[in-house]
Write a protein that holds these residues in place. Sequence first.
Motif: not given
Length: 466
Positions: A358-363, A391-396
């Motif tokens: 949730k924090q990575a997706v943000g707004s 998507a890659r940042s979500l994996c990270d």
Amino acid sequence: MAVQGTILVLDGTSTNRIMLKVQLTAAWYHVVQGERLQGLAGLLRRAKPDLVLTSQTLPDGTAADVKRLVQADPDLIGVPVVAIAPQNDKAARLKALADGLDDVLVHPFKDTFLLARVRSLLRARAETQDLHVESGSHPMGFAEPGTAPFMPPKAARVAILTQSARTGTLWQNALSKRTRHSLSAHTSTNLHGVLSGPVPDAIIFEISTNPSSLNLLADLKSRSTTRHTVLIGVLGEENAALASEALDRGADAICMDGFCAEEALLRLDSQIKRKTRLDQMRASLRRGLVDSWVDPLTGLHNRRYAMRAMDQIAHQSTRAGKGFAVMLADLDYFKAINDKFGHTGGDLVLTEAAKRLKQAVGSAGFIARIGGEEFMIGLSQTTQAQALKLARSLCDCIRREPFDLPDTPAPIPVTISIGLIATHANVTSPTLQPAGLEGLIKSADIALYAAKTAGRNQVRVRQSAA
């Protein structure tokens, strides 16, 4: 013209019943008549009235007895019961209010005032019915338990609005000796002072022939902050036309013939109890609506929300001529985590993963938990390159830092696999149909399967057909 509602008229004197029926049927109300308590329970079940007008004294009972019979029928919750008292009998009027009647009308009364009060009471009845339907009959089960008591506040905030400061002080002093409610007095020109602090639960206001007093009433009813505030008007003399206009503009109750502290407090307590009950129903409904869209474990949105949000994203992005993206993400080897650390450990992993995602997706979009360890992410007005970067940042964010669990010697590594499909700006209306949206989600699911079979802990993109 269709009838506006069913009104039950109870009176032991036939001429009184006939006069009321003539007045009410002329205004397109369906009128049912009765004359005594005997057989009333059956009549109530058959007629299912929206309002009951009853003589204060019946051949075999009183208006208070009628009120108790109405309250005993669960199908008649919120049906107002109004007593009709003799003219110039202030004691009878006060007794009716003290007995819990929703209002008391003094006979004889003018058509304009009678019909205005009926309209006002039926509006209140309709509001109660709407909340019961929305909170009690919804398939998700939003209602509070039927036996849950509705507790009025120990001390309501009550503002007094009068033409002069001296009148307000007199009213405040008279009321303060009889109530624990918090009282404040203001002049009618100082609405800012009334609304500058906490919103009052109720306002007792002086009605005058000056149009500004009725304009003030309309203003209070139109404001979102005071829309549900109880409004009790006080008339210096019997003026049916002015009282009728005040009721039609939103007054909840009217005190005729000047200020009487006892009557004002009886009406105030009755209206505060009703407001408290409705406020609790609204709060219950809001909690139910939130619960119906939210996953209770992670606090993320659920699948129901995700499908609605995805449909909205598709429409908005298409109207703007932009692309949008759908991702399905699944925690890798989650079953092994559950098997090794138990469901408590698995739940902790899910909640921490949800927090990071949730924090990575943000707004940039929304994220929802749509299955055991599966999440959906929707992004509006984006490109495939932008979606892939996210998507890659979500994996990270999942892989980068192992997860701490109680009673484990060391943090455990967790990874996630993601399937992505992004539409282009030239996607047209067919994808907005349910089948088109389901097709996009299926494509994201195929991409997710590809990420799993390719070794997990990665993103796979499914190319859009558009």
